[in-house]
Write a protein that holds these residues in place. Structure first.
Motif, short mmCIF file in Angstrom:
data_model
loop_
_atom_site.label_atom_id
_atom_site.label_comp_id
_atom_site.label_asym_id
_atom_site.label_seq_id
_atom_site.Cartn_x
_atom_site.Cartn_y
_atom_site.Cartn_z
N SER A 50 -14.72 35.42 13.46
CA SER A 50 -14.19 34.09 13.14
C SER A 50 -14.59 33.07 14.20
O SER A 50 -14.97 31.95 13.88
CB SER A 50 -12.66 34.13 13.03
OG SER A 50 -12.26 34.88 11.93
N LYS A 53 -18.26 32.18 13.76
CA LYS A 53 -18.46 31.36 12.55
C LYS A 53 -17.96 29.95 12.76
O LYS A 53 -18.60 28.98 12.37
CB LYS A 53 -17.75 32.00 11.36
CG LYS A 53 -18.50 33.17 10.77
CD LYS A 53 -17.78 33.73 9.57
CE LYS A 53 -18.53 34.93 9.01
NZ LYS A 53 -17.81 35.55 7.90
N GLU A 54 -16.79 29.80 13.40
CA GLU A 54 -16.21 28.47 13.60
C GLU A 54 -16.96 27.65 14.64
O GLU A 54 -17.01 26.43 14.55
CB GLU A 54 -14.75 28.60 14.04
CG GLU A 54 -13.83 29.08 12.95
CD GLU A 54 -12.42 29.36 13.45
OE1 GLU A 54 -12.04 28.86 14.53
OE2 GLU A 54 -11.69 30.07 12.74
N ASN A 55 -17.53 28.31 15.63
CA ASN A 55 -18.12 27.59 16.76
C ASN A 55 -19.63 27.59 16.80
O ASN A 55 -20.21 26.82 17.56
CB ASN A 55 -17.57 28.16 18.07
CG ASN A 55 -16.10 27.87 18.21
OD1 ASN A 55 -15.71 26.75 18.46
ND2 ASN A 55 -15.29 28.89 18.01
#
Length: 138
Positions: A50, A53-55
């Motif tokens: 996560s 994917k987010e960063n």
């Protein structure tokens, strides 16, 4: 969710103990990587996925800064032994300047591992928490 702050020591084999409260959620297999501000990050595998994917999940390998980001957060798979200890690889130990005393800090979706002296210097810095800092977040 990881919460709390724990003091412990690295042994001569460069192992640290993962606090029992963190081990419950982290599990026996997890990810260790460099962190910002001179610490290390520990994630569950799902948490690491996560985070990436987010960063940086949409970053192109054609972009030199994207490659630097991906390399900075290159992960090391880890397994805790029967006593809840994990070896910190030399490159990560050098990044965090870990010598003996270590602070583990729970920060919601991950754990930060700090050398005690670095943590104390960071948290005692004049700009650690101030009105200007809080205002900049909103």
């Amino acid at each position: 969710m990881f919460m709390g702050e724990y003091l412990h020591s690295a042994d001569k084999k460069n192992r640290i103990i993962i606090p029992a409260k963190f081990r419950e959620e982290l599990g026996d297999s997890f990810v260790m990587t460099r962190g910002y501000d001179g610490c290390l990050y520990l994630f569950t595998y799902e948490g690491y996925e996560s985070f990436i994917k987010e960063n940086g999940g949409a970053l192109s390998v054609n972009n030199p800064n994207a490659r630097k980001f991906m390399r900075f957060f290159a992960s090391t798979p880890c397994e805790a032994d029967a006593n809840g200890r994990v070896v910190i690889p030399e490159s990560l130990r050098n990044h965090a300047k870990i010598e003996k005393d270590v602070i583990s800090v729970g920060l919601n979706d991950h754990i930060e591992i700090w050398d005690k002296a670095s943590w104390e210097a960071y948290t005692q810095a004049e700009d650690f928490m101030g009105n200007e800092f809080a205002e900049g977040l909103i």
